[in-house]
Design an enzyme around this catalytic site. Structure first.
Site, PDB file in Angstrom:
ATOM      1  N   THR A  19      -0.529  -7.230  -9.492  1.00 53.17           N
ATOM      2  CA  THR A  19       0.864  -7.502 -10.206  1.00 53.17           C
ATOM      3  C   THR A  19       1.632  -6.517 -11.107  1.00 53.17           C
ATOM      4  O   THR A  19       2.329  -6.643 -11.778  1.00 53.17           O
ATOM      5  CB  THR A  19       0.832  -9.064 -11.137  1.00 53.17           C
ATOM      6  OG1 THR A  19      -0.131  -9.099 -12.173  1.00 53.17           O
ATOM      7  CG2 THR A  19      -0.055 -10.109 -10.273  1.00 53.17           C
ATOM      8  N   ALA A  23       1.975  -0.896  -8.533  1.00 52.44           N
ATOM      9  CA  ALA A  23       1.461  -1.018  -7.838  1.00 52.44           C
ATOM     10  C   ALA A  23       3.235  -2.233  -7.244  1.00 52.44           C
ATOM     11  O   ALA A  23       3.338  -1.845  -6.379  1.00 52.44           O
ATOM     12  CB  ALA A  23       0.920  -2.664  -7.176  1.00 52.44           C
ATOM     13  N   ARG A  24       3.733  -2.429  -7.707  1.00 53.95           N
ATOM     14  CA  ARG A  24       4.976  -3.347  -7.894  1.00 53.95           C
ATOM     15  C   ARG A  24       6.044  -1.819  -6.806  1.00 53.95           C
ATOM     16  O   ARG A  24       7.202  -2.434  -5.946  1.00 53.95           O
ATOM     17  CB  ARG A  24       6.208  -3.875  -8.254  1.00 53.95           C
ATOM     18  CG  ARG A  24       5.518  -5.217  -9.157  1.00 53.95           C
ATOM     19  CD  ARG A  24       5.995  -5.835 -10.107  1.00 53.95           C
ATOM     20  NE  ARG A  24       7.435  -6.007  -9.621  1.00 53.95           N
ATOM     21  CZ  ARG A  24       7.855  -5.680 -10.025  1.00 53.95           C
ATOM     22  NH1 ARG A  24       7.915  -4.844 -10.857  1.00 53.95           N
ATOM     23  NH2 ARG A  24       9.514  -6.072 -10.108  1.00 53.95           N
ATOM     24  N   HIS A 240      -1.019  17.547 -13.278  1.00 50.23           N
ATOM     25  CA  HIS A 240       0.162  18.007 -12.471  1.00 50.23           C
ATOM     26  C   HIS A 240      -0.101  19.766 -12.460  1.00 50.23           C
ATOM     27  O   HIS A 240       0.000  20.227 -10.731  1.00 50.23           O
ATOM     28  CB  HIS A 240       1.573  17.150 -12.121  1.00 50.23           C
ATOM     29  CG  HIS A 240       1.272  15.940 -12.671  1.00 50.23           C
ATOM     30  ND1 HIS A 240      -0.036  15.156 -11.965  1.00 50.23           N
ATOM     31  CD2 HIS A 240       1.561  14.819 -13.233  1.00 50.23           C
ATOM     32  CE1 HIS A 240       0.621  13.729 -11.790  1.00 50.23           C
ATOM     33  NE2 HIS A 240       1.380  13.765 -13.181  1.00 50.23           N
TER      34      HIS A 240
END
Length: 483
Positions: A19, A23-24, A240
């Site tokens: 949630t 993830a969204r 990165h």
């Protein structure tokens, strides 16, 4: 030569933190896209997990809303959305306690690949790994995925690796860095090792220097508490930019296998010289017109955390001796831009009259916002009136060859499917993470010992003036951000 999408085995993917924002925004939309292109077998299932109490239907509605918000309307088909949602389930689990683990065990199938994606705070990684192991959920063929940050320094990275390895073998651990999933990053390896044109020139004899830039227009508002304890060195350089440096500087692996590729990347990190204080610039953005500065965003008026870093790095090996790598990253800069620029040496002699010094070719690998590859070359300026020279860029993005309808994959799409396939090529190995921290830690410690403040720079600029001087004193110039 025809490529094909490699199918994956049936799987149960458990998404801890299902949630949450990542993830969204990224993980679930990425999985939806893989479903729409037929890469997800009919038996595949995605099991969301978080502390929130809800049933599977409630979770599906949350995912539907996330797809509507973060997936382009042209990519959404009601039938496909419904088909994807049918593959979703949900189990409430207390990641730091005992609740829900038996229910999660009951929801998993014994005869499919199991992947556990930890989209949660790094402080929970070791505990979840132990509970997966102790509850019998982690099988010999299971995989566990963890997001950065992989520690805060070398000691914490070693502790994190030890916690993961106590419950999973190294070949089961996937440390995800979404930069490695970008199409153009992988094209860099293809460009070097699948063509005979560049690799013979890929060395100090022919390359003057390399610039790696990751510039962002956003500030740290909304992430102030985290960022002020991290800074650009920990948040961007250690992972990165070091990864981009490794892929640019690495030797050819003997085979394109996960460990062969990662062996060569580790060698690059181990060959990095310590950074001299004079070869590094830290910056912190000041308030722009009507806006807040870094200290306002983090709520700390005395903060000495950097939002910008520029540094000159040397790889001490036979291939790169004498060729510097310039790394640059920062917040609140002029444009959102990430690129690797390989600047070749100037031609040693010109045969053309009335032409000054000829500039070397520049190969630019663009990571964002528009992924692609270009090569700056010198040609004759068309038209009469004598021979005049001009510079043009050859577009090597292959956009026309791939077709206008070819939607670029988001990095998370590719990487999550690589987890299911068991392909660790684009994931960081534990010794790689620790080697990067071992190189970065002395720099961070030297800043703490000196107590120096980062140089201020204007929001919307290219960073501090001292960063420009880092190049100018060497007779070089940064490529213009947003130019």
């Amino acid at each position: 030569m025809v490529s094909r999408v490699i199918p994956v085995q049936p799987f149960d993917l458990v998404l801890f933190g299902a949630t949450g924002d990542l993830a969204r925004r990224k993980i679930l939309p990425g999985l939806y896209h893989r479903f729409t292109v037929g890469q997800m077998p009919p038996e595949a299932r995605i099991i969301g997990s978080a502390r929130s109490k809800m049933d599977a239907a409630g979770f599906r509605e949350k995912v539907r809303a996330a797809l509507e918000e973060f997936t382009p309307a042209a990519d959404r088909n009601e039938e496909q959305v419904d088909g994807f949602l049918d593959r979703l389930d949900y189990v409430s689990v207390d990641a730091s306690g005992k609740g829900g683990w038996k229910e999660l065990a009951a929801a998993l199938r014994p005869d499919v690949v199991r992947a556990f994606y930890l989209s949660v705070s790094p402080s929970l990684f070791s505990g979840i790994a132990a509970r997966l192991h102790d509850s019998g959920l982690a099988t010999a063929d299971s995989r566990i995925v963890v997001e950065k940050p992989f520690g805060h320094d070398l000691n914490s990275a070693q502790e994190l690796n030890a916690g993961l390895r106590a419950n999973f073998e190294e070949h089961q651990i996937y440390r995800i860095d979404h930069y490695l999933g970008k199409e153009t990053v992988q094209n860099l390896m293809a460009l070097r090792f699948a063509n005979s044109l560049f690799e013979p020139l890929w060395n100090a004899t022919h390359i003057d220097h390399v610039q790696i830039t990751v510039a962002e227009t956003i500030g740290v508002d909304g992430r102030g508490a985290y960022y002020d304890g991290s800074g650009a060195m920990r948040d961007m350089i250690q992972n990165h930019l070091v990864q981009l440096l490794c892929l640019t500087a690495m030797e050819s692996p003997s085979k394109f296998t996960p460990n062969a590729v990662r062996d060569e990347k580790v060698k690059v990190i181990q060959a990095l010289d310590p950074v001299e204080p004079s070869d590094i610039v830290r910056g912190q953005y000041r308030a722009d017109d009507g806006g807040d500065g870094y200290c306002d965003h983090v709520g700390n008026p005395d903060s000495r955390t950097e939002s910008f870093v520029a540094m000159k790095v040397h790889v001490s090996n036979w291939r790169w001796a004498g060729t510097p790598f310039y790394l640059r990253t920062g917040k609140k800069l002029r444009a959102r831009e990430s690129e690797i620029a390989v600047v070749f040496r100037d031609p040693p002699h010109t045969i053309f009259p009335n032409v000054g010094r000829l500039r070397g070719n520049v190969l630019v690998i663009r990571l964002q916002p528009d992924e692609g590859i270009t090569l700056r070359t010198t040609i004759k300026d068309p038209g009469p009136g004598g021979l005049r020279l001009t510079e043009v860029s050859l577009d090597m993005s292959f956009a026309e060859a791939l077709g206008a309808d070819s939607r670029p994959q988001d990095a998370y799409e590719r990487l999550v499917m690589d987890v299911i396939r068991g392909d660790q090529t684009l994931f960081m190995r534990g010794d790689e993470v620790e080697a990067a921290w071992a190189w970065v830690d002395p720099v961070i410690q030297s800043w703490a010992d000196s107590g120096d403040r980062p140089a201020k720079y204007d929001a919307g600029s290219s960073g501090p003036e001292d960063a420009l001087m880092l190049m100018h004193r060497d007779g070089r110039r940064w490529r213009e951000i947003g130019g």
